[in-house]
Design a protein around this motif. Structure first.
Motif, PDB file in Angstrom:
ATOM      1  N   VAL A 111      -5.108   2.787   2.483  1.00  7.77           N
ATOM      2  CA  VAL A 111      -5.556   2.797   1.088  1.00  7.77           C
ATOM      3  C   VAL A 111      -4.412   2.419   0.162  1.00  7.77           C
ATOM      4  CG1 VAL A 111      -6.597   4.208  -0.725  1.00  7.77           C
ATOM      5  CG2 VAL A 111      -7.267   4.554   1.645  1.00  7.77           C
ATOM      6  N   LEU A 112      -3.193   2.845   0.516  1.00  9.38           N
ATOM      7  CA  LEU A 112      -2.025   2.516  -0.299  1.00  9.38           C
ATOM      8  C   LEU A 112      -1.799   1.013  -0.348  1.00  9.38           C
ATOM      9  CD1 LEU A 112       0.402   3.620  -1.903  1.00  9.38           C
ATOM     10  CD2 LEU A 112       1.665   3.692   0.251  1.00  9.38           C
ATOM     11  N   LEU A 113      -1.994   0.330   0.771  1.00 10.55           N
ATOM     12  CA  LEU A 113      -1.841  -1.123   0.797  1.00 10.55           C
ATOM     13  C   LEU A 113      -2.856  -1.794  -0.120  1.00 10.55           C
ATOM     14  CD1 LEU A 113      -0.541  -3.640   1.972  1.00 10.55           C
ATOM     15  CD2 LEU A 113      -2.146  -3.503   3.882  1.00 10.55           C
ATOM     16  N   MET A 114      -4.073  -1.290  -0.138  1.00  8.94           N
ATOM     17  CA  MET A 114      -5.089  -1.843  -1.032  1.00  8.94           C
ATOM     18  C   MET A 114      -4.692  -1.649  -2.488  1.00  8.94           C
ATOM     19  SD  MET A 114      -8.533  -0.575   0.975  1.00  8.94           S
ATOM     20  CE  MET A 114      -9.578  -1.161  -0.364  1.00  8.94           C
ATOM     21  N   GLU A 115      -4.111  -0.503  -2.801  1.00  3.83           N
ATOM     22  CA  GLU A 115      -3.683  -0.251  -4.181  1.00  3.83           C
ATOM     23  C   GLU A 115      -2.534  -1.176  -4.585  1.00  3.83           C
ATOM     24  OE1 GLU A 115      -5.095   1.636  -6.409  1.00  3.83           O
ATOM     25  OE2 GLU A 115      -6.629   2.223  -4.964  1.00  3.83           O
ATOM     26  N   ILE A 116      -1.611  -1.432  -3.660  1.00  3.88           N
ATOM     27  CA  ILE A 116      -0.494  -2.337  -3.955  1.00  3.88           C
ATOM     28  C   ILE A 116      -1.019  -3.750  -4.244  1.00  3.88           C
ATOM     29  CG2 ILE A 116       1.539  -3.465  -2.948  1.00  3.88           C
ATOM     30  CD1 ILE A 116       2.132  -0.874  -1.499  1.00  3.88           C
ATOM     31  N   LEU A 117      -1.978  -4.204  -3.439  1.00  2.38           N
ATOM     32  CA  LEU A 117      -2.564  -5.519  -3.676  1.00  2.38           C
ATOM     33  C   LEU A 117      -3.310  -5.561  -5.001  1.00  2.38           C
ATOM     34  CD1 LEU A 117      -3.918  -6.327  -0.085  1.00  2.38           C
ATOM     35  CD2 LEU A 117      -1.812  -7.136  -1.168  1.00  2.38           C
ATOM     36  N   SER A 118      -3.961  -4.456  -5.355  1.00  2.97           N
ATOM     37  CA  SER A 118      -4.666  -4.404  -6.643  1.00  2.97           C
ATOM     38  C   SER A 118      -3.685  -4.475  -7.813  1.00  2.97           C
ATOM     39  CB  SER A 118      -5.495  -3.120  -6.716  1.00  2.97           C
ATOM     40  OG  SER A 118      -6.142  -3.002  -7.965  1.00  2.97           O
ATOM     41  N   ILE A 119      -2.566  -3.764  -7.690  1.00  7.18           N
ATOM     42  CA  ILE A 119      -1.538  -3.813  -8.743  1.00  7.18           C
ATOM     43  C   ILE A 119      -0.949  -5.216  -8.845  1.00  7.18           C
ATOM     44  CG2 ILE A 119       0.727  -2.931  -9.417  1.00  7.18           C
ATOM     45  CD1 ILE A 119      -0.052  -0.273  -8.154  1.00  7.18           C
ATOM     46  N   ARG A 120      -0.748  -5.854  -7.694  1.00 10.15           N
ATOM     47  CA  ARG A 120      -0.219  -7.228  -7.694  1.00 10.15           C
ATOM     48  C   ARG A 120      -1.162  -8.178  -8.429  1.00 10.15           C
ATOM     49  NH1 ARG A 120      -0.940 -10.635  -2.449  1.00 10.15           N
ATOM     50  NH2 ARG A 120      -3.028 -10.438  -3.367  1.00 10.15           N
ATOM     51  N   ASP A 121      -2.471  -8.038  -8.185  1.00 12.09           N
ATOM     52  CA  ASP A 121      -3.440  -8.893  -8.876  1.00 12.09           C
ATOM     53  C   ASP A 121      -3.409  -8.642 -10.383  1.00 12.09           C
ATOM     54  OD1 ASP A 121      -4.176  -9.898  -6.432  1.00 12.09           O
ATOM     55  OD2 ASP A 121      -5.897  -8.555  -6.190  1.00 12.09           O
ATOM     56  N   GLY A 122      -3.238  -7.370 -10.772  1.00 13.79           N
ATOM     57  CA  GLY A 122      -3.139  -7.062 -12.199  1.00 13.79           C
ATOM     58  C   GLY A 122      -1.904  -7.677 -12.837  1.00 13.79           C
TER      59      GLY A 122
END
Length: 225
Positions: free
Chosen positions: A126-137
């Protein structure tokens, strides 16, 4: 090869001790290679390749930034030192939480430790998904328009990545804890599983081989690898 989750934990502890004892760069390289071999033996060839590739990239960036940004270089060096442990942890993360809880219950580990480990293992994907989401932002806001822009302002990474990530992690921990409780993680009944969770001779051999090769590495015999 499918080993018991308890074997992965023992190998993880051994890797941590060896990492502390390793003082030279070639010893760290050998431990990374040994951990990559551990991944390959578990059918994770692609992950082993990506880990080794990331390790080489981190070392290259460390050399480039050594004279320009000491703080960022220290962060990269810390990541490179933790690579062998992260590689062994990747095998444990791929293991079913149900199988882990069953194995740890048979080992009579305290329930709080078992619950903590299972939530931690579920936390990393789940942490990896959050990092990718922050990167997209970050990309949407145009903060780092090009891939090399981060090298010009390394301090901004902390503000853009780690601050929102820590805030999100606080919420994720609460969500994962609630999900675990709904799945009966605190039940006092004897747990069952459809997965095989039994210590065999293969488990002892895996720990012995990893420990032997690792000790040879950190004590000066790693040149034979």
């Amino acid at each position: 090869m499918q080993l018991d989750p308890r074997t992965h934990v023992v190998v993880l502890i051994v890797a941590t001790v060896l990492l502390i004892l390793a003082t030279d760069s070639w010893q760290l390289h050998a431990l990374v290679g040994l951990s990559a071999l551990y991944l390959i033996c578990h059918g994770m060839l692609r992950k082993a390749f990506y880990f080794v590739l990331a390790y080489i990239a981190i070392l290259a960036l460390t050399e480039v930034l050594a004279g320009h940004s000491a703080g960022f270089g220290l962060i990269l060096y810390t990541f490179s030192r933790m690579m062998p442990v992260a590689m062994i942890g990747a095998v444990l993360v791929q293991t079913s939480p149900s199988r882990i809880m069953y194995a740890f219950e048979r080992a009579r580990l305290p329930k709080p430790i078992t619950v903590m480990l299972c939530i931690l293992i579920r936390f990393f994907p789940v942490l990896l998904m959050e990092i990718l989401s922050i990167r997209d932002g970050i990309r949407a806001r145009g903060i780092f328009p090009r891939w090399h822009s981060v090298l010009r302002r390394p301090a901004v990474i902390y503000e853009c990545y780690f601050v929102p990530l820590m805030v999100r992690c606080l919420k994720l921990s609460s969500e994962l804890a609630s999900s675990a409780e709904l799945r009966g993680i605190e039940s006092r009944n004897h747990r069952s599983t459809i997965h095989l969770a039994k210590l065999r001779g293969m488990d002892a051999a895996a720990v012995a081989v990893y420990a032997l090769l690792g000790v040879m590495t950190v004590t000066g015999g790693g040149s034979v690898l």
